[in-house]
Design a protein around this motif. Structure first.
Motif, short mmCIF file in Angstrom:
data_model
loop_
_atom_site.label_atom_id
_atom_site.label_comp_id
_atom_site.label_asym_id
_atom_site.label_seq_id
_atom_site.Cartn_x
_atom_site.Cartn_y
_atom_site.Cartn_z
N GLN A 53 0.83 -1.21 0.00
CA GLN A 53 0.00 0.00 0.00
C GLN A 53 0.86 1.26 0.00
O GLN A 53 0.53 2.24 -0.68
CB GLN A 53 -0.96 0.00 1.20
N LYS A 54 1.95 1.23 0.75
CA LYS A 54 2.86 2.38 0.78
C LYS A 54 3.49 2.59 -0.59
O LYS A 54 3.61 3.72 -1.07
CB LYS A 54 3.94 2.18 1.85
N MET A 55 3.90 1.50 -1.25
CA MET A 55 4.49 1.59 -2.57
C MET A 55 3.49 2.20 -3.56
O MET A 55 3.83 3.10 -4.32
CB MET A 55 4.92 0.21 -3.06
N ILE A 56 2.25 1.72 -3.52
CA ILE A 56 1.22 2.24 -4.42
C ILE A 56 0.99 3.72 -4.17
O ILE A 56 0.94 4.52 -5.12
CB ILE A 56 -0.08 1.43 -4.26
N ALA A 57 0.87 4.12 -2.92
CA ALA A 57 0.64 5.52 -2.59
C ALA A 57 1.81 6.39 -3.06
O ALA A 57 1.59 7.51 -3.57
CB ALA A 57 0.43 5.68 -1.08
N THR A 58 3.03 5.90 -2.92
CA THR A 58 4.21 6.66 -3.36
C THR A 58 4.20 6.84 -4.87
O THR A 58 4.45 7.94 -5.38
CB THR A 58 5.50 5.94 -2.91
N ILE A 59 3.91 5.78 -5.60
CA ILE A 59 3.87 5.87 -7.06
C ILE A 59 2.76 6.83 -7.49
O ILE A 59 2.96 7.66 -8.39
CB ILE A 59 3.66 4.47 -7.70
N GLN A 60 1.60 6.74 -6.85
CA GLN A 60 0.51 7.65 -7.20
C GLN A 60 0.91 9.10 -6.96
O GLN A 60 0.64 9.97 -7.78
CB GLN A 60 -0.74 7.29 -6.40
N GLN A 61 1.55 9.37 -5.84
CA GLN A 61 1.96 10.75 -5.52
C GLN A 61 3.00 11.25 -6.52
O GLN A 61 2.89 12.37 -7.01
CB GLN A 61 2.52 10.82 -4.10
N ARG A 62 3.98 10.42 -6.85
CA ARG A 62 5.00 10.83 -7.81
C ARG A 62 4.40 11.07 -9.20
O ARG A 62 4.82 11.97 -9.92
CB ARG A 62 6.11 9.79 -7.89
N THR A 63 3.41 10.27 -9.55
CA THR A 63 2.73 10.45 -10.83
C THR A 63 1.98 11.77 -10.85
O THR A 63 2.04 12.52 -11.84
CB THR A 63 1.77 9.27 -11.10
N ARG A 64 1.28 12.08 -9.78
CA ARG A 64 0.56 13.37 -9.70
C ARG A 64 1.52 14.53 -9.76
O ARG A 64 1.27 15.54 -10.44
CB ARG A 64 -0.29 13.43 -8.43
N ASN A 65 2.65 14.42 -9.05
CA ASN A 65 3.64 15.50 -9.07
C ASN A 65 4.18 15.72 -10.48
O ASN A 65 4.34 16.86 -10.92
CB ASN A 65 4.79 15.19 -8.11
N TYR A 66 4.45 14.64 -11.18
CA TYR A 66 4.97 14.74 -12.54
C TYR A 66 3.93 15.36 -13.47
O TYR A 66 4.24 16.24 -14.28
CB TYR A 66 5.38 13.36 -13.05
N ALA A 67 2.68 14.94 -13.33
CA ALA A 67 1.60 15.50 -14.16
C ALA A 67 1.45 17.00 -13.91
O ALA A 67 1.25 17.78 -14.85
CB ALA A 67 0.29 14.78 -13.88
N LYS A 68 1.59 17.41 -12.67
CA LYS A 68 1.49 18.84 -12.35
C LYS A 68 2.63 19.62 -12.99
O LYS A 68 2.41 20.71 -13.54
CB LYS A 68 1.49 19.04 -10.83
N ARG A 69 3.84 19.07 -12.96
CA ARG A 69 4.97 19.74 -13.60
C ARG A 69 4.74 19.85 -15.11
O ARG A 69 5.06 20.88 -15.72
CB ARG A 69 6.28 18.98 -13.33
N GLN A 70 4.17 18.81 -15.70
CA GLN A 70 3.88 18.86 -17.13
C GLN A 70 2.86 19.95 -17.44
O GLN A 70 3.02 20.70 -18.41
CB GLN A 70 3.33 17.52 -17.62
N MET A 71 1.81 20.03 -16.66
CA MET A 71 0.78 21.05 -16.88
C MET A 71 1.37 22.45 -16.74
O MET A 71 1.05 23.35 -17.52
CB MET A 71 -0.39 20.86 -15.91
N THR A 72 2.21 22.65 -15.75
CA THR A 72 2.85 23.94 -15.55
C THR A 72 3.70 24.29 -16.76
O THR A 72 3.66 25.42 -17.26
CB THR A 72 3.72 23.93 -14.28
N TYR A 73 4.45 23.34 -17.26
CA TYR A 73 5.30 23.56 -18.44
C TYR A 73 4.46 23.96 -19.65
O TYR A 73 4.77 24.93 -20.35
CB TYR A 73 6.11 22.29 -18.76
N TRP A 74 3.36 23.23 -19.90
CA TRP A 74 2.53 23.52 -21.07
C TRP A 74 1.84 24.87 -20.95
O TRP A 74 1.71 25.59 -21.95
CB TRP A 74 1.52 22.40 -21.31
N ARG A 75 1.41 25.25 -19.75
CA ARG A 75 0.82 26.58 -19.57
C ARG A 75 1.84 27.67 -19.84
O ARG A 75 1.54 28.67 -20.50
CB ARG A 75 0.25 26.72 -18.15
N MET A 76 3.05 27.46 -19.34
CA MET A 76 4.11 28.44 -19.56
C MET A 76 4.45 28.54 -21.04
O MET A 76 4.60 29.63 -21.59
CB MET A 76 5.36 28.03 -18.75
N LEU A 77 4.54 27.42 -21.72
CA LEU A 77 4.84 27.38 -23.15
C LEU A 77 3.74 28.07 -23.95
O LEU A 77 4.01 28.85 -24.87
CB LEU A 77 5.02 25.95 -23.61
#
Length: 82
Positions: A53-77
């Motif tokens: 469960q901890k592994m799954i939660a960590t992967i989910q959090q890292r995925t959300r963080n990455y998606a947020k960075r992508q959205m920020t990049y595309w908005r800036m672009l």
């Protein structure tokens, strides 16, 4: 979150298990590919329902963080292009 569950149901852990003790393992650990290093760590340590469960939660959090960075990049672009 759902995407992580789907990937796990489709055999992600078995996929990573097949990469253990191959030249891919150090590459994956070095590159910190989302989820793969977490699964390797899970497989190399005591596997309990809590650690899964901890592994799954960590992967989910890292995925959300990455998606947020992508959205920020595309908005800036988009602002730069406009």
């Amino acid at each position: 979150n759902e995407r992580v569950f789907i990937m796990l149901e489709q055999g992600w852990i078995d996929e990573v298990k097949n990469l253990l003790d191959t030249p891919w393992e150090p590459f994956i650990m070095q590159k910190k590919i989302i989820g793969y290093d977490d699964i390797i760590t899970y497989l190399r340590t005591q596997q309990t329902p809590e650690s899964l469960q901890k592994m799954i939660a960590t992967i989910q959090q890292r995925t959300r963080n990455y998606a947020k960075r992508q959205m920020t990049y595309w908005r800036m672009l988009k602002k730069e292009i406009e």
